[in-house]
Design a protein around this motif. Sequence first.
Motif, PDB file in Angstrom:
ATOM      1  N   LEU A 167     -49.610  48.186 -67.962  1.00  0.00           N
ATOM      2  CA  LEU A 167     -50.961  48.059 -68.519  1.00  0.00           C
ATOM      3  C   LEU A 167     -52.020  48.171 -67.426  1.00  0.00           C
ATOM      4  O   LEU A 167     -53.108  48.711 -67.663  1.00  0.00           O
ATOM      5  CB  LEU A 167     -51.096  46.749 -69.290  1.00  0.00           C
ATOM      6  N   LEU A 168     -51.705  47.681 -66.238  1.00  0.00           N
ATOM      7  CA  LEU A 168     -52.619  47.860 -65.107  1.00  0.00           C
ATOM      8  C   LEU A 168     -52.821  49.347 -64.830  1.00  0.00           C
ATOM      9  O   LEU A 168     -53.956  49.805 -64.608  1.00  0.00           O
ATOM     10  CB  LEU A 168     -52.075  47.160 -63.862  1.00  0.00           C
ATOM     11  N   ILE A 169     -51.755  50.118 -64.867  1.00  0.00           N
ATOM     12  CA  ILE A 169     -51.862  51.563 -64.654  1.00  0.00           C
ATOM     13  C   ILE A 169     -52.699  52.202 -65.752  1.00  0.00           C
ATOM     14  O   ILE A 169     -53.567  53.043 -65.483  1.00  0.00           O
ATOM     15  CB  ILE A 169     -50.456  52.199 -64.557  1.00  0.00           C
ATOM     16  N   VAL A 170     -52.467  51.784 -67.010  1.00  0.00           N
ATOM     17  CA  VAL A 170     -53.243  52.314 -68.133  1.00  0.00           C
ATOM     18  C   VAL A 170     -54.726  51.966 -67.974  1.00  0.00           C
ATOM     19  O   VAL A 170     -55.602  52.728 -68.369  1.00  0.00           O
ATOM     20  CB  VAL A 170     -52.703  51.787 -69.483  1.00  0.00           C
ATOM     21  N   ASN A 171     -55.015  50.832 -67.369  1.00  0.00           N
ATOM     22  CA  ASN A 171     -56.397  50.418 -67.122  1.00  0.00           C
ATOM     23  C   ASN A 171     -56.992  51.180 -65.944  1.00  0.00           C
ATOM     24  O   ASN A 171     -58.104  51.698 -66.024  1.00  0.00           O
ATOM     25  CB  ASN A 171     -56.437  48.912 -66.845  1.00  0.00           C
ATOM     26  N   TRP A 172     -56.278  51.253 -64.845  1.00  0.00           N
ATOM     27  CA  TRP A 172     -56.834  51.729 -63.595  1.00  0.00           C
ATOM     28  C   TRP A 172     -56.920  53.254 -63.497  1.00  0.00           C
ATOM     29  O   TRP A 172     -57.917  53.787 -63.013  1.00  0.00           O
ATOM     30  CB  TRP A 172     -56.013  51.164 -62.432  1.00  0.00           C
ATOM     31  N   VAL A 173     -55.892  53.976 -63.935  1.00  0.00           N
ATOM     32  CA  VAL A 173     -55.870  55.428 -63.756  1.00  0.00           C
ATOM     33  C   VAL A 173     -57.012  56.126 -64.512  1.00  0.00           C
ATOM     34  O   VAL A 173     -57.725  56.933 -63.908  1.00  0.00           O
ATOM     35  CB  VAL A 173     -54.480  56.012 -64.111  1.00  0.00           C
ATOM     36  N   PRO A 174     -57.253  55.839 -65.784  1.00  0.00           N
ATOM     37  CA  PRO A 174     -58.402  56.487 -66.442  1.00  0.00           C
ATOM     38  C   PRO A 174     -59.735  56.129 -65.777  1.00  0.00           C
ATOM     39  O   PRO A 174     -60.634  56.969 -65.680  1.00  0.00           O
ATOM     40  CB  PRO A 174     -58.342  55.968 -67.884  1.00  0.00           C
ATOM     41  N   SER A 175     -59.851  54.895 -65.306  1.00  0.00           N
ATOM     42  CA  SER A 175     -61.065  54.477 -64.612  1.00  0.00           C
ATOM     43  C   SER A 175     -61.246  55.262 -63.312  1.00  0.00           C
ATOM     44  O   SER A 175     -62.351  55.683 -62.967  1.00  0.00           O
ATOM     45  CB  SER A 175     -60.995  52.975 -64.331  1.00  0.00           C
TER      46      SER A 175
END
Length: 194
Positions: A167-175
């Motif tokens: 979920l951190l990756i899902v949060n951080w990568v698009p940002s």
Amino acid sequence: MLNAVEIARGMQGAIGLLKRDPAAPGCFDNTLEACVRSFQVMILVAPLHITLMLIRYTSVSATADEFEIVLVEALRYVVDWLLFPVLFYEIARRRNWLALFPRYVSALNWVNLPAMIVAVFGVVLATLLPAVLGELIRFGLQGLFFYWFLVTTRTALGASWPIAFLLLIVNWVPSLFLSLIVDRFLGVSLAVGA
């Protein structure tokens, strides 16, 4: 508008999440109304975000004019704030976490307030110190914010560490991609001598 009691409770919950206090999620009501209301934290955080942007734009140059920078950065701020909750809604639907969605999104929204206060102090300190120490502070801040997201996810959702990391990756990568797109659009590059 959020009142002082709500702000104190939200801050208490956000800091409790960082401390891994199992009672911290109780500071955030698990209702759609509370979730929607938590997006008003964007207004509280905006001056802190503007401070960080002013500091950032002293060390970079941009081909865009000031009006374009303000407009695009304001749009980025709103889109970046809303992007993960929209993405997470579909994840929550598929994982049967919709019952936890309001509390989790509220907690993430509230975490932004103390995190941005820490970020402003950290970035100001990083700009005053030699470059190597400044980069270490920036790296440490990023690690702190990643950890805060992970423990919030684990505490509010009851997710495992691997799921929290995904979920951190899902949060951080698009940002990150949004930041790269905005920087390219504005023609941002390191200022000479920075």
